[in-house]
Design a protein around this motif. Structure first.
Motif, PDB file in Angstrom:
ATOM      1  N   GLY A 105       3.684   7.476  12.138  1.00  0.00           N
ATOM      2  CA  GLY A 105       4.306   8.783  12.331  1.00  0.00           C
ATOM      3  C   GLY A 105       5.693   8.892  11.740  1.00  0.00           C
ATOM      4  N   ALA A 106       6.301   7.765  11.422  1.00  0.00           N
ATOM      5  CA  ALA A 106       7.625   7.804  10.809  1.00  0.00           C
ATOM      6  C   ALA A 106       7.486   8.231   9.349  1.00  0.00           C
ATOM      7  CB  ALA A 106       8.280   6.430  10.907  1.00  0.00           C
ATOM      8  N   SER A 107       8.614   8.522   8.717  1.00  0.00           N
ATOM      9  CA  SER A 107       8.596   8.942   7.321  1.00  0.00           C
ATOM     10  C   SER A 107       9.864   8.471   6.631  1.00  0.00           C
ATOM     11  CB  SER A 107       8.465  10.460   7.219  1.00  0.00           C
ATOM     12  OG  SER A 107       9.593  11.094   7.810  1.00  0.00           O
ATOM     13  N   PHE A 108       9.859   8.516   5.330  1.00  0.00           N
ATOM     14  CA  PHE A 108      11.046   8.137   4.564  1.00  0.00           C
ATOM     15  C   PHE A 108      11.038   8.906   3.256  1.00  0.00           C
ATOM     16  CE2 PHE A 108       7.721   5.331   3.114  1.00  0.00           C
ATOM     17  CZ  PHE A 108       7.940   5.177   1.757  1.00  0.00           C
ATOM     18  N   HIS A 109      12.163   8.898   2.556  1.00  0.00           N
ATOM     19  CA  HIS A 109      12.295   9.510   1.244  1.00  0.00           C
ATOM     20  C   HIS A 109      12.582   8.426   0.213  1.00  0.00           C
ATOM     21  CE1 HIS A 109      12.347  13.815   2.380  1.00  0.00           C
ATOM     22  NE2 HIS A 109      12.774  13.339   3.545  1.00  0.00           N
TER      23      HIS A 109
ATOM     24  N   LEU B 241       0.830  -1.199   0.000  1.00  0.00           N
ATOM     25  CA  LEU B 241       0.000   0.000   0.000  1.00  0.00           C
ATOM     26  C   LEU B 241       0.865   1.249   0.000  1.00  0.00           C
ATOM     27  CD1 LEU B 241      -2.845   1.169   0.069  1.00  0.00           C
ATOM     28  CD2 LEU B 241      -2.770   1.071   2.568  1.00  0.00           C
ATOM     29  N   GLU B 242       1.911   1.245   0.833  1.00  0.00           N
ATOM     30  CA  GLU B 242       2.831   2.394   0.829  1.00  0.00           C
ATOM     31  C   GLU B 242       3.589   2.464  -0.480  1.00  0.00           C
ATOM     32  OE1 GLU B 242       2.995   4.832   2.895  1.00  0.00           O
ATOM     33  OE2 GLU B 242       1.462   3.918   4.186  1.00  0.00           O
ATOM     34  N   GLY B 243       3.904   1.286  -1.062  1.00  0.00           N
ATOM     35  CA  GLY B 243       4.566   1.285  -2.362  1.00  0.00           C
ATOM     36  C   GLY B 243       3.700   1.942  -3.421  1.00  0.00           C
ATOM     37  N   ASP B 244       2.394   1.664  -3.379  1.00  0.00           N
ATOM     38  CA  ASP B 244       1.479   2.302  -4.331  1.00  0.00           C
ATOM     39  C   ASP B 244       1.474   3.818  -4.136  1.00  0.00           C
ATOM     40  OD1 ASP B 244       0.836  -0.117  -5.400  1.00  0.00           O
ATOM     41  OD2 ASP B 244      -1.096  -0.313  -4.372  1.00  0.00           O
ATOM     42  N   ARG B 245       1.487   4.264  -2.884  1.00  0.00           N
ATOM     43  CA  ARG B 245       1.486   5.713  -2.624  1.00  0.00           C
ATOM     44  C   ARG B 245       2.765   6.364  -3.160  1.00  0.00           C
ATOM     45  NH1 ARG B 245      -0.689   4.346   2.933  1.00  0.00           N
ATOM     46  NH2 ARG B 245      -2.937   4.665   2.786  1.00  0.00           N
ATOM     47  N   VAL B 246       3.899   5.647  -3.070  1.00  0.00           N
ATOM     48  CA  VAL B 246       5.149   6.173  -3.615  1.00  0.00           C
ATOM     49  C   VAL B 246       5.017   6.376  -5.122  1.00  0.00           C
ATOM     50  CG1 VAL B 246       7.555   5.604  -4.103  1.00  0.00           C
ATOM     51  CG2 VAL B 246       6.640   5.268  -1.802  1.00  0.00           C
TER      52      VAL B 246
ATOM     53  N   SER C 123      14.648  15.817  -8.613  1.00  0.00           N
ATOM     54  CA  SER C 123      14.799  16.623  -7.405  1.00  0.00           C
ATOM     55  C   SER C 123      13.485  16.745  -6.633  1.00  0.00           C
ATOM     56  CB  SER C 123      15.315  18.016  -7.796  1.00  0.00           C
ATOM     57  OG  SER C 123      15.374  18.855  -6.670  1.00  0.00           O
ATOM     58  N   SER C 124      12.406  16.988  -7.367  1.00  0.00           N
ATOM     59  CA  SER C 124      11.096  17.128  -6.716  1.00  0.00           C
ATOM     60  C   SER C 124      10.693  15.856  -5.988  1.00  0.00           C
ATOM     61  CB  SER C 124      10.040  17.496  -7.755  1.00  0.00           C
ATOM     62  OG  SER C 124       8.743  17.496  -7.199  1.00  0.00           O
ATOM     63  N   PHE C 125      10.915  14.705  -6.637  1.00  0.00           N
ATOM     64  CA  PHE C 125      10.525  13.452  -6.010  1.00  0.00           C
ATOM     65  C   PHE C 125      11.423  13.130  -4.821  1.00  0.00           C
ATOM     66  CE2 PHE C 125      10.631   8.680  -6.029  1.00  0.00           C
ATOM     67  CZ  PHE C 125       9.335   8.503  -5.561  1.00  0.00           C
ATOM     68  N   ALA C 126      12.715  13.419  -4.947  1.00  0.00           N
ATOM     69  CA  ALA C 126      13.635  13.135  -3.844  1.00  0.00           C
ATOM     70  C   ALA C 126      13.306  13.965  -2.609  1.00  0.00           C
ATOM     71  CB  ALA C 126      15.072  13.390  -4.286  1.00  0.00           C
ATOM     72  N   ASP C 127      12.756  15.164  -2.810  1.00  0.00           N
ATOM     73  CA  ASP C 127      12.425  16.035  -1.683  1.00  0.00           C
ATOM     74  C   ASP C 127      11.113  15.647  -1.000  1.00  0.00           C
ATOM     75  OD1 ASP C 127      14.713  17.457  -2.103  1.00  0.00           O
ATOM     76  OD2 ASP C 127      13.739  19.062  -3.253  1.00  0.00           O
ATOM     77  N   MET C 128      10.314  14.823  -1.644  1.00  0.00           N
ATOM     78  CA  MET C 128       9.012  14.463  -1.061  1.00  0.00           C
ATOM     79  C   MET C 128       9.196  13.576   0.162  1.00  0.00           C
ATOM     80  SD  MET C 128       6.585  13.630  -4.357  1.00  0.00           S
ATOM     81  CE  MET C 128       6.006  14.921  -5.449  1.00  0.00           C
ATOM     82  N   GLN C 129       8.424  13.865   1.177  1.00  0.00           N
ATOM     83  CA  GLN C 129       8.459  13.066   2.403  1.00  0.00           C
ATOM     84  C   GLN C 129       7.247  12.137   2.424  1.00  0.00           C
ATOM     85  OE1 GLN C 129      10.098  14.755   6.120  1.00  0.00           O
ATOM     86  NE2 GLN C 129       8.065  14.368   6.984  1.00  0.00           N
ATOM     87  N   HIS C 130       7.506  10.869   2.605  1.00  0.00           N
ATOM     88  CA  HIS C 130       6.443   9.869   2.609  1.00  0.00           C
ATOM     89  C   HIS C 130       6.118   9.486   4.052  1.00  0.00           C
ATOM     90  CE1 HIS C 130       7.037   9.356  -1.752  1.00  0.00           C
ATOM     91  NE2 HIS C 130       8.337   9.467  -1.471  1.00  0.00           N
ATOM     92  N   GLU C 131       4.940   9.911   4.500  1.00  0.00           N
ATOM     93  CA  GLU C 131       4.525   9.674   5.875  1.00  0.00           C
ATOM     94  C   GLU C 131       3.961   8.268   6.036  1.00  0.00           C
ATOM     95  OE1 GLU C 131       5.048  11.829   8.184  1.00  0.00           O
ATOM     96  OE2 GLU C 131       5.538  13.619   7.000  1.00  0.00           O
ATOM     97  N   LEU C 132       4.323   7.636   7.170  1.00  0.00           N
ATOM     98  CA  LEU C 132       3.807   6.311   7.500  1.00  0.00           C
ATOM     99  C   LEU C 132       2.742   6.418   8.587  1.00  0.00           C
ATOM    100  CD1 LEU C 132       7.207   4.393   7.569  1.00  0.00           C
ATOM    101  CD2 LEU C 132       5.432   4.226   5.830  1.00  0.00           C
ATOM    102  N   PRO C 133       1.866   5.433   8.708  1.00  0.00           N
ATOM    103  CA  PRO C 133       0.794   5.506   9.710  1.00  0.00           C
ATOM    104  C   PRO C 133       1.300   5.658  11.143  1.00  0.00           C
ATOM    105  CG  PRO C 133       0.318   3.782   8.099  1.00  0.00           C
ATOM    106  CD  PRO C 133       1.709   4.264   7.827  1.00  0.00           C
TER     107      PRO C 133
END
Length: 456
Positions: A409-413, A345-350, A397-407
């Motif tokens: 509260g953690a996040s990753f790029h 599901l998170e992969g789809d959001r990426v 650059s735009s995609f690398a700067d995006m922060q992907h939030e997890l349920p």
């Protein structure tokens, strides 16, 4: 005038006397049944036009005043007419019509003499086979079946040669919202249809208007009638009808005396709003189907089938006119690890965010595609390889700067590797795609999150 009115009715209509002999059989009835009026008027054989075995029609039962038989023959499909006292309306299958029979909605009304005594009956039919067979979602608001003037469930009005209203039936009152008392004897019929004075189609018929005049008032919404000589047909939207306006199909035909001189005109109207809405729903359904067949459901970008079709066309155009064409091939880095670590599901959001970054960086003439899995393509007509590389860098650059939030509260790029190439003479879709792919994979080997340009 009675003969002319019956003959000009666009719906199949016939009438019988008390002896069950046919006294009227209009051209529409001839066309529907294949039986000429001359062959049936004066006979009691009208049943043969509709059934294989002898049986009474509703007009016969009305003449006999056999109300119990009406219920017996037509059951729950029959009901007393809402518009004509003593009349009936029903819907039934007529096996004798056409090669396989047809479904009809029909009405019957009594014909009375000046003393109010029954002298016959008139019956009109409207083919509803398509609706019955397709079980369409919409039912017409009112049954619009022709009878003569006040005995008709079809909205009908008649003008004399001075454009004065001589008849304005109950069905016309219901459709237009204007009562007969407001218009009978006047030339104010336009008020029922328009906000300012202008001729209705029946007025044009009386004036002997040619097609140029009909074109002036109705543009391309009109046509000459294939059934009635000298008549016009049209479709138009009337915003004042009902709560939100109604679409109406209407026919105007001349009424002539025995010398062929025009002595008036008859106009009939039919509410086709539901049919128009059905057409619009069908067009919208087709549009959505085309969209779904061309796009990827997850990202909203075009799919790979569209990519190959568009690539072929753009290469042909670039070759013919010697114009530049660039291609970007990109692949989300470490996508399997993202799926394994955070879930599909998170992969789809990426992938959705990568598609958003791509869309935000493209020109109107560019097009983006989900090529497969985590790989995307961008076609850039009229773009040099240098300009395409700048766009690729903005996407990266735009995609690398995006922060992907997890349920939790953690996040990753995440990042993407992009290969850039441009069309050269002799390129095929395969060679152009392969060159961009190889450049993208070189970026993977260089450490990912980078743009690599493949010089042709």
């Amino acid at each position: 005038m009675l003969d002319a009115i019956v003959a000009c009715n666009p719906l199949p209509t016939f009438a019988i006397d008390l002896a069950h002999r046919v006294i009227h059989w209009n051209p529409a009835c001839e066309q529907l049944t294949g039986i000429a009026a001359a062959a049936i008027i004066g006979t009691r054989d009208h049943w043969q036009a509709f059934y294989r075995d002898r049986r009474p029609l509703m007009a016969d039962l009305l003449v006999d005043q056999d109300h119990a038989a009406i219920e017996r023959y037509y059951g729950g499909e029959c009901r007393p007419s809402r518009l004509v006292e003593g009349g009936y309306e029903a819907e039934a299958f007529l096996p004798g019509v056409g090669s396989r029979g047809r479904w009809f909605y029909f009405t019957v009304a009594p014909l009375l003499d000046t003393e109010g005594k029954l002298i016959g009956a008139i019956e009109s039919l409207q083919d509803v086979t398509i609706r019955r067979r397709a079980e369409s979602a919409q039912r017409a608001n009112e049954a619009l079946l022709a009878q003569i003037i006040d005995g008709s469930s079809v909205p009908t009005f008649v003008l004399d040669q001075n454009h004065r209203v001589t008849h304005w039936n109950r069905a016309c009152e219901v459709l237009t919202g204007m009562s007969a008392t407001e218009v009978l004897g006047t030339d104010q019929q336009w008020k029922a249809f328009y906000a300012s004075p202008r001729p209705v189609m029946a007025d044009l018929i009386i004036d002997g208007a040619q097609e140029s005049m009909a074109q002036l008032y109705y543009d391309d919404k009109y046509r000459t009638s294939a059934l009635i000589e000298g008549a016009f047909e049209a479709e138009d939207f009337f915003p004042a009808f009902g709560e939100s306006g109604r679409w109406v199909y209407f026919t105007a035909a001349p009424l002539r005396d025995q010398h062929g001189e025009t002595i008036g005109a008859i106009e009939t109207l039919q509410d086709i709003t539901e049919a128009k809405r059905s057409e619009e729903m069908l067009r919208e359904s087709e549009r959505q189907y085309r969209h779904l067949s061309q796009t990827d459901s997850l990202t909203g970008l075009y799919n790979s089938r569209q990519f190959f079709e568009r690539t072929r066309r753009e290469i042909e155009r670039a070759t013919r006119y010697r114009r530049p064409l660039a291609l970007l091939a990109m692949d989300a880095d470490d996508f399997k690890r993202i799926n394994d670590t955070h879930g599909h599901l998170e992969g789809d959001r990426v992938l959705q965010k990568l598609a958003s970054a791509i869309r935000d960086c493209l020109r109107r003439t560019d097009s983006a595609y989900r090529y497969g899995g985590e790989e995307f393509m961008v076609l850039m007509p009229e773009s040099s390889i240098e300009a395409a590389a700048l766009v690729a860098e903005r996407i990266r650059s735009s995609f690398a700067d995006m922060q992907h939030e997890l349920p939790d509260g953690a996040s990753f790029h995440a990042s993407v590797s992009i290969g850039v190439t441009s069309h050269v003479a002799g390129d095929s879709p395969d060679s152009l795609i392969k060159r961009a792919d190889l450049a993208m994979y070189r970026g993977k080997r260089r450490g990912k999150n980078c743009v690599v340009v493949a010089e042709a």
